[in-house]
Write a protein that holds these residues in place. Structure first.
Motif, short mmCIF file in Angstrom:
data_model
loop_
_atom_site.label_atom_id
_atom_site.label_comp_id
_atom_site.label_asym_id
_atom_site.label_seq_id
_atom_site.Cartn_x
_atom_site.Cartn_y
_atom_site.Cartn_z
N VAL A 198 0.83 -1.20 0.00
CA VAL A 198 0.00 0.00 0.00
C VAL A 198 0.87 1.26 0.00
O VAL A 198 0.60 2.22 -0.73
N SER A 199 1.92 1.26 0.81
CA SER A 199 2.81 2.42 0.86
C SER A 199 3.47 2.67 -0.49
O SER A 199 3.57 3.81 -0.94
N MET A 200 3.93 1.61 -1.13
CA MET A 200 4.56 1.74 -2.43
C MET A 200 3.59 2.30 -3.46
O MET A 200 3.92 3.20 -4.23
N LEU A 201 2.36 1.79 -3.46
CA LEU A 201 1.36 2.27 -4.40
C LEU A 201 1.01 3.73 -4.14
O LEU A 201 0.85 4.51 -5.08
N GLY A 202 0.91 4.10 -2.88
CA GLY A 202 0.61 5.49 -2.54
C GLY A 202 1.69 6.45 -2.99
O GLY A 202 1.41 7.59 -3.36
N ASN A 203 2.92 5.99 -2.97
CA ASN A 203 4.04 6.83 -3.38
C ASN A 203 4.20 6.91 -4.89
O ASN A 203 4.82 7.86 -5.40
N THR A 204 3.67 5.92 -5.61
CA THR A 204 3.99 5.78 -7.02
C THR A 204 2.84 6.04 -7.97
O THR A 204 3.04 6.64 -9.03
N CYS A 205 1.64 5.58 -7.64
CA CYS A 205 0.54 5.62 -8.61
C CYS A 205 0.12 7.05 -8.95
O CYS A 205 -0.12 7.86 -8.06
N ARG A 206 0.02 7.32 -10.23
CA ARG A 206 -0.44 8.63 -10.70
C ARG A 206 -1.72 8.52 -11.54
O ARG A 206 -2.21 9.52 -12.07
N ILE A 207 -2.22 7.31 -11.70
CA ILE A 207 -3.53 7.09 -12.30
C ILE A 207 -4.38 6.36 -11.28
O ILE A 207 -3.87 5.84 -10.29
N PRO A 208 -5.71 6.31 -11.46
CA PRO A 208 -6.55 5.62 -10.48
C PRO A 208 -6.09 4.20 -10.22
O PRO A 208 -5.72 3.47 -11.15
N CYS A 209 -6.14 3.80 -8.95
CA CYS A 209 -5.68 2.47 -8.55
C CYS A 209 -6.59 1.95 -7.44
O CYS A 209 -6.84 2.65 -6.46
N THR A 210 -7.08 0.74 -7.62
CA THR A 210 -7.92 0.11 -6.62
C THR A 210 -7.14 -1.00 -5.93
O THR A 210 -6.62 -1.90 -6.60
N TYR A 211 -7.09 -0.94 -4.62
CA TYR A 211 -6.41 -1.97 -3.80
C TYR A 211 -7.45 -2.92 -3.23
O TYR A 211 -8.51 -2.50 -2.75
N ALA A 212 -7.12 -4.20 -3.25
CA ALA A 212 -7.97 -5.23 -2.64
C ALA A 212 -7.10 -6.20 -1.88
O ALA A 212 -6.02 -6.58 -2.34
N GLY A 213 -7.59 -6.64 -0.71
CA GLY A 213 -6.86 -7.67 0.01
C GLY A 213 -6.65 -7.40 1.48
O GLY A 213 -5.93 -6.47 1.84
N GLY A 214 -7.32 -8.17 2.33
CA GLY A 214 -7.02 -8.18 3.76
C GLY A 214 -7.76 -7.19 4.62
O GLY A 214 -7.59 -7.22 5.85
N VAL A 215 -8.56 -6.29 4.02
CA VAL A 215 -9.26 -5.31 4.86
C VAL A 215 -10.14 -6.05 5.86
O VAL A 215 -10.95 -6.90 5.51
N HIS A 216 -9.94 -5.69 7.12
CA HIS A 216 -10.59 -6.40 8.24
C HIS A 216 -11.59 -5.53 8.98
O HIS A 216 -12.64 -6.01 9.41
N ASP A 217 -11.26 -4.24 9.14
CA ASP A 217 -12.12 -3.36 9.92
C ASP A 217 -11.88 -1.92 9.49
O ASP A 217 -11.12 -1.64 8.55
N PHE A 218 -12.52 -0.99 10.19
CA PHE A 218 -12.44 0.42 9.80
C PHE A 218 -11.06 1.00 10.11
O PHE A 218 -10.65 1.98 9.49
N GLN A 219 -10.35 0.41 11.02
CA GLN A 219 -8.97 0.84 11.27
C GLN A 219 -8.11 0.55 10.04
O GLN A 219 -7.22 1.33 9.70
N ASP A 220 -8.37 -0.56 9.40
CA ASP A 220 -7.65 -0.87 8.16
C ASP A 220 -7.92 0.18 7.08
O ASP A 220 -7.03 0.55 6.32
N LEU A 221 -9.16 0.63 7.01
CA LEU A 221 -9.49 1.67 6.02
C LEU A 221 -8.75 2.97 6.33
O LEU A 221 -8.25 3.65 5.42
N LYS A 222 -8.67 3.31 7.61
CA LYS A 222 -7.93 4.50 8.01
C LYS A 222 -6.45 4.37 7.66
O LYS A 222 -5.83 5.30 7.12
N LEU A 223 -5.89 3.19 7.93
CA LEU A 223 -4.49 2.94 7.63
C LEU A 223 -4.24 2.95 6.12
O LEU A 223 -3.23 3.49 5.65
N LEU A 224 -5.17 2.38 5.37
CA LEU A 224 -5.05 2.38 3.91
C LEU A 224 -5.04 3.80 3.35
O LEU A 224 -4.25 4.13 2.46
N LYS A 225 -5.89 4.63 3.90
CA LYS A 225 -5.94 6.02 3.45
C LYS A 225 -4.65 6.74 3.77
O LYS A 225 -4.11 7.51 2.95
N GLU A 226 -4.11 6.51 4.96
CA GLU A 226 -2.87 7.18 5.37
C GLU A 226 -1.67 6.70 4.56
O GLU A 226 -0.93 7.51 3.99
N LEU A 227 -1.47 5.39 4.50
CA LEU A 227 -0.32 4.85 3.79
C LEU A 227 -0.42 5.07 2.29
O LEU A 227 0.59 5.26 1.61
#
Length: 257
Positions: A198-227
């Protein structure tokens, strides 16, 4: 960050599976959830909620005895939500235009372009010429090998020789409209996101990108948004209450921007 809904179809039924368990031989997979409703039900729900850019994934190979049932479910979903959903799973030159004409907004491609473990730019160019860059999503779903991520094909079963890194993402960003990336090692396990990816994608992607995999709870969503620096959209499967999980669909929609 936007929520991108999913409809995964295996053996003619809408399911949530453990991604790393999928086997073409015998059409087997470890199942987390098997829906009683058909694919049209979920597509209609997503249409009602105004959710766009979700994906339908056909999880059977074309030579499977179940493929036609799986394909028919995908067509039902497209009929229920024309041009609101993307389609992936066995997309090639011979069927890409068919799915677009049947109502897919985009086709999602992996194995046709990453053939025999290699990235074939001639095949990518052929696909772009056939459907248009604006209708093409590249699936760069990956698994770890050592400390690095490698793109996997054939319903996530086979490693390619292509590393998923800054260079690969930059190289492919001009060849499609967006990326779909499943973190296959955690896909369907609801045990947390793949943070380094997720961190690598956040640093690199310049076109829309959808991540899937392992989301467990709303804390994961918060972490996904941050990273992901707010750049990544998200798919939630097994953790969502629609598919037997604990995260309420309406609450997920409410927490998105």
């Amino acid at each position: 960050m936007k929520f991108r809904p999913c409809i995964d179809i295996h053996n003619g039924k809408v399911k949530q599976i453990v991604g790393s368990s999928l086997k073409d031989q015998g059409d087997k997979a470890a199942e987390n959830f098997v829906a009683l409703q058909d694919a049209a039900f979920f597509a209609s729900l997503y249409r009602e909620k105004g959710l766009k850019g979700g994906h339908i994934i056909l999880l059977n190979p074309s030579d499977s005895e179940y493929y036609e049932k799986t394909r028919q479910q995908a067509l039902l979903a497209l009929s229920a939500y024309p041009f609101g959903l993307q389609v992936g799973g066995g997309i090639r030159l011979s069927n890409a235009e068919f799915f677009l004409k049947k109502g897919a907004s985009h086709v999602i491609v992996t194995s046709y372009v990453f053939k025999d473990g290699q990235l074939h730019f001639n095949r990518l160019k052929e696909m772009v010429n056939a459907v248009g860059k604006e209708h093409l999503v590249l699936d760069l779903s990956c698994r770890r090998k050592g400390k690095e991520y490698y793109i996997v094909t054939d319903r996530w079963q086979n490693y390619t020789d292509v590393k998923l890194n800054d260079e690969t993402i930059e190289r492919l960003s001009d060849c499609c409209s967006e990326f779909l990336i499943h973190a296959v090692d955690v896909e369907g396990k609801s045990q947390g996101i793949e943070k380094a990816l997720v961190s690598m994608l956040g640093n690199t992607c310049r076109i829309p990108c959808t991540y899937a995999g392992g989301v467990h709870d709303f804390q994961d969503l918060k972490l996904l948004k941050e990273l992901g620096k707010g750049k990544l959209d998200v798919t939630i499967g097994s953790a969502l209450d629609l598919f037997g999980g604990k995260m309420k669909f309406e609450d997920v929609l409410a927490c998105m921007e």
